[in-house]
Design a protein around this motif. Structure first.
Motif, short mmCIF file in Angstrom:
data_model
loop_
_atom_site.label_atom_id
_atom_site.label_comp_id
_atom_site.label_asym_id
_atom_site.label_seq_id
_atom_site.Cartn_x
_atom_site.Cartn_y
_atom_site.Cartn_z
N ARG A 48 0.84 -1.21 0.00
CA ARG A 48 0.00 0.00 0.00
C ARG A 48 0.88 1.25 0.00
O ARG A 48 0.59 2.22 -0.70
N GLN A 49 1.97 1.21 0.77
CA GLN A 49 2.89 2.35 0.84
C GLN A 49 3.56 2.57 -0.52
O GLN A 49 3.64 3.71 -1.00
N LEU A 50 4.00 1.50 -1.15
CA LEU A 50 4.62 1.61 -2.48
C LEU A 50 3.61 2.11 -3.50
O LEU A 50 3.94 2.90 -4.39
N GLY A 51 2.37 1.64 -3.37
CA GLY A 51 1.32 2.07 -4.30
C GLY A 51 1.04 3.55 -4.22
O GLY A 51 0.63 4.17 -5.22
N SER A 52 1.29 4.15 -3.04
CA SER A 52 1.11 5.61 -2.90
C SER A 52 2.10 6.39 -3.76
O SER A 52 1.92 7.59 -3.98
N PHE A 53 3.15 5.70 -4.23
CA PHE A 53 4.16 6.36 -5.06
C PHE A 53 4.30 5.68 -6.42
O PHE A 53 5.35 5.74 -7.06
N GLY A 54 3.20 5.06 -6.85
CA GLY A 54 3.15 4.52 -8.21
C GLY A 54 3.89 3.22 -8.43
O GLY A 54 4.08 2.79 -9.57
N ILE A 55 4.32 2.54 -7.35
CA ILE A 55 4.98 1.24 -7.48
C ILE A 55 3.96 0.19 -7.03
O ILE A 55 3.86 -0.14 -5.85
N SER A 56 3.18 -0.32 -7.99
CA SER A 56 2.09 -1.23 -7.64
C SER A 56 2.13 -2.46 -8.53
O SER A 56 2.90 -2.55 -9.49
N GLY A 57 1.29 -3.44 -8.18
CA GLY A 57 1.20 -4.67 -8.97
C GLY A 57 2.50 -5.44 -8.98
O GLY A 57 3.25 -5.45 -8.00
N PRO A 58 2.82 -6.08 -10.12
CA PRO A 58 4.05 -6.89 -10.22
C PRO A 58 5.33 -6.07 -9.99
O PRO A 58 6.35 -6.60 -9.59
N LEU A 59 5.24 -4.75 -10.26
CA LEU A 59 6.42 -3.89 -10.11
C LEU A 59 6.93 -3.90 -8.67
O LEU A 59 8.13 -3.80 -8.43
#
Length: 710
Positions: free
Chosen positions: A595-606
């Protein structure tokens, strides 16, 4: 079409036109496997037949449909079938086949003991795949850490070349300075970056290459520089990618060495003069060669080379003393500037620049923008500095969707043209979809109407001929989100009479008598030349450096988040993005890291990729996510825009403005500074001062200084 159907139709409906005849015959022939009863056929063509002859009864039409059904059944009985009239020994057949062709493998081969005979090569391949999958599962632990060494992927390029151009190039007949790379593919590991792409670079134009992080801009430059993508051999290419290797050569001599022709001529001049002055050789040919050498040196304006090199170095921040210092005495950032200076001095036919502004301060960027505007050859530059892209390029090349799309003009013009183009494509697509729906409605309505049969057929053909348009894909919007925090009551941060020097023995301090303050509302940008102490001041604020002169007072509830300039150096390349956060904050749920990574556009398989496999911009986002995991209420950012694409820089500006805590940042990105900063601190002349008038006032000061220094 079955002639029996035609015969019945012509017999029963002599007035039926040819088009309708062909249509009904096609329905009956094409769907003979779908019709099980006469009623099925009546449902398909009964209305059409009744419309042809309105006086004919429904029972009569159904009778005709039964005739059609009987023809279908008779035809199906007459289909040739092969019947086995004797037992077949499958094993013997397989052995005979093997004898006929030893390379042919049979699944029917059976040993006498009844055990299966397996293709050993296929078995080995399957086992290797299974082993690979098991190892991959074992590599990733609960927190996504990869304990094994990361295998770095490599870039590959393939290209369809023109044989005629290749032969001309080999014979030295191709003298065109334009570069045309057609129909090429580019991949990084298993990821396809470009497919069937085309790149045209006209001589003397300045191209800005733009696109999202991780799409392959840097890889494309490297493939061109390494000539893995074929370009004419007579075109000289220089890629500013690696810093100059440090040795005892002075900075100015390091630049002059790039002119290999000048170096060769000067060396030969010394050799001839030494031979003539020795008195041992008195050769007229040597005297003639010396005259020719002098003429060649004059022709390339060798006497002006030192002055030209000095101007370039000065523009990039090297003062007179620094130009005479050995290259080994400079840090990596300054050696990168030297590499840029060498490239500018060399003037190759094609200059490739990858984020040239990352290593420069605002003063040097302004000088470089001015210098490149009169550049005589071709430039291809990757940059995310919006102001630089508005000032330098004559054309923009947009990398998206595994394609390269060229636009005339600077970035501002490109953005306007692209927006209008997307609107036009969207309108065209929507109009065609509406037209298709309207035509299809007509076809569905009058499909079985004999009077409209020809119209229906023509409209079906028209639909088939329409170009297939794809819906316009919207680029994903980049969003960055800093933590939700409560603002602190002032004073939050106060610096009083602070002076600093790295060593007590240093003759002069980096700065002295500094008095500054910041609150939760602060949006402060620090500017100044490289070496003036910007990063040093930030390290003092965050407590990485201490000073015995002056006081620094911090709010007791202050939690500072620090984004270091060289953030990549602090990331473990052998772990995944999730693993980076798990190392620093162990024991938390995996969902929290993601969730934290997703806040900075690093989501899914990335989020499960290794850090080593990410682009520079993606690594920066991971570093921002790592910084914000502790929920800081005051941000100190040192060059946060390095490696970020334009869309992410815009998102960073919005995130800073939405943040409820204070922000101090060092940046040379003019767009970001104008969007977020309310206050400007200028480092220079061994002090730090607040400046009224903001960035525009600071730029006026810089322009005056550049003009004064020529």
């Amino acid at each position: 079409m079955n002639s029996k159907y035609t015969h019945i139709l012509q017999r029963e409906f002599p007035a039926m036109d040819t088009e309708l005849l062909d249509y009904i015959g096609g329905v009956l022939t094409g769907g003979d496997e779908e019709f099980e009863t006469g009623d099925d056929i009546f449902d398909a063509v009964g209305d059409i037949l009744q419309s042809v002859d309105g006086e004919r009864s429904e029972d009569s039409i159904r009778g005709i449909c039964e005739e059609f059904l009987q023809i279908m059944r008779n035809d199906s009985k007459n289909v040739e079938r092969k019947v086995l009239n004797a037992p077949v020994n499958i094993e013997e057949m397989a052995k005979n086949m093997e004898r006929m062709d030893k390379d042919m493998q049979s699944i029917w081969v059976v040993n006498k003991d009844g055990a299966n005979k397996v293709d050993s090569k296929k078995l080995e391949k399957a086992e290797a795949k299974l082993q690979q999958k098991q190892e991959k599962r074992q590599e990733v632990t609960k927190y996504g850490v990869v304990p094994v060494a990361v295998k770095l992927q490599t870039a590959t390029a393939s290209q369809v070349t023109n044989k005629k151009n290749t032969k001309m190039d080999q014979k030295g007949l191709n003298r065109s300075m334009d570069i045309k790379i057609e129909n090429f593919d580019l991949a990084f590991g298993e990821k396809v970056l470009l497919q069937n792409a085309n790149l045209l670079l006209s001589f003397g134009r300045r191209y800005g290459l733009v696109g999202r992080n991780g799409l392959g801009k840097t890889t494309l430059l490297r493939m061109i520089a390494e000539r893995q993508l074929q370009i004419p051999s007579h075109i000289s290419v220089l890629h500013v990618e690696q810093e100059v290797v440090g040795d005892d050569t002075s900075a100015v001599d390091s630049v002059l060495e790039c002119d290999t022709e000048r170096t060769r001529l000067l060396t030969r001049e010394k050799e001839i003069l030494a031979a003539l002055n020795s008195g041992q050789v008195q050769d007229a040919s040597l005297s003639n060669e010396l005259s020719e050498t002098y003429a060649a040196l004059q022709n390339i304006e060798a006497d002006k080379a030192v002055a030209r090199a000095s101007v370039i170095l000065k523009g990039l921040g090297f003062d007179a003393d620094m130009q005479l210092r050995p290259t080994k005495s400079f840090s990596g950032g300054w050696r990168m500037r030297l590499a840029l200076a060498r490239a500018l001095f060399s003037k190759p036919d094609l200059l490739l620049l990858d984020e040239p502004t990352n290593m420069l301060d605002i003063k040097a960027i302004i000088w470089l923008e001015t210098y490149l505007q009169s550049w005589p050859t071709t430039i291809l530059v990757v940059s995310h500095d919006r102001n630089f892209l508005d000032t330098v390029p004559t054309d923009i090349i947009h990398l998206h969707g595994q394609e390269l799309e060229a636009y005339k003009g600077n970035y501002d013009q490109f953005e306007k043209t692209k927006t209008e183009k997307l609107k036009s494509q969207r309108r065209e697509y929507e109009a065609q979809m509406a037209h298709r729906a309207h035509v299809q409605e007509f076809i569905d309505r009058f499909r079985y109407n004999a009077n409209r049969a020809s119209s229906v057929q023509s409209k079906i053909k028209m639909l088939e001929k329409l170009p297939e348009l794809k819906p316009v894909e919207k680029e994903t919007v980049v969003t960055l989100k800093f933590p939700e925090v409560e603002p602190l009551n002032p004073p939050v941060l106060a610096i009083s009479e602070v002076s600093f020097r790295y060593q007590p023995t240093d003759p002069l301090p980096i700065f002295k008598g500094v008095n500054l303050s910041a609150t939760s509302d602060s949006r402060i940008c620090i500017v100044g030349e490289n070496g003036a102490g910007k990063s040093t001041l930030l390290k003092i604020i965050v407590g990485q450096l201490s000073t015995i002169y002056g006081n620094i007072v911090l709010h007791r509830g202050l939690r500072i988040g620090y984004f270091a300039q060289h953030h990549v150096d602090h990331l473990n390349m052998n772990v995944t993005c999730v693993g980076v956060l798990a190392e620093l904050f162990p024991g938390r749920p995996d969902e929290e890291y993601r969730r934290q990574l997703g806040s900075f556009g690093i989501s899914g398989p990335l989020a499960l990729q290794s850090i080593a496999s990410l682009s520079g911009g993606q690594k920066s986002r991971v570093a921002l996510a790592k910084m914000c995991m502790a929920e800081p209420n005051f941000l100190v950012l040192d060059e946060p825009t390095n490696h970020l694409d334009i869309e992410t820089i815009d998102a960073l500006g919005k995130a800073i403005n939405a943040f409820k805590g204070g922000v101090i940042l060092v940046s040379h990105d003019e767009r970001l500074i104008k969007v977020v900063c309310k206050e400007l601190w200028v480092c220079g002349n061994r002090t730090v001062r607040a400046i009224e008038g903001g960035l525009d006032e600071y730029k006026r000061e810089v322009y005056k200084e550049i003009e004064a220094n020529g």
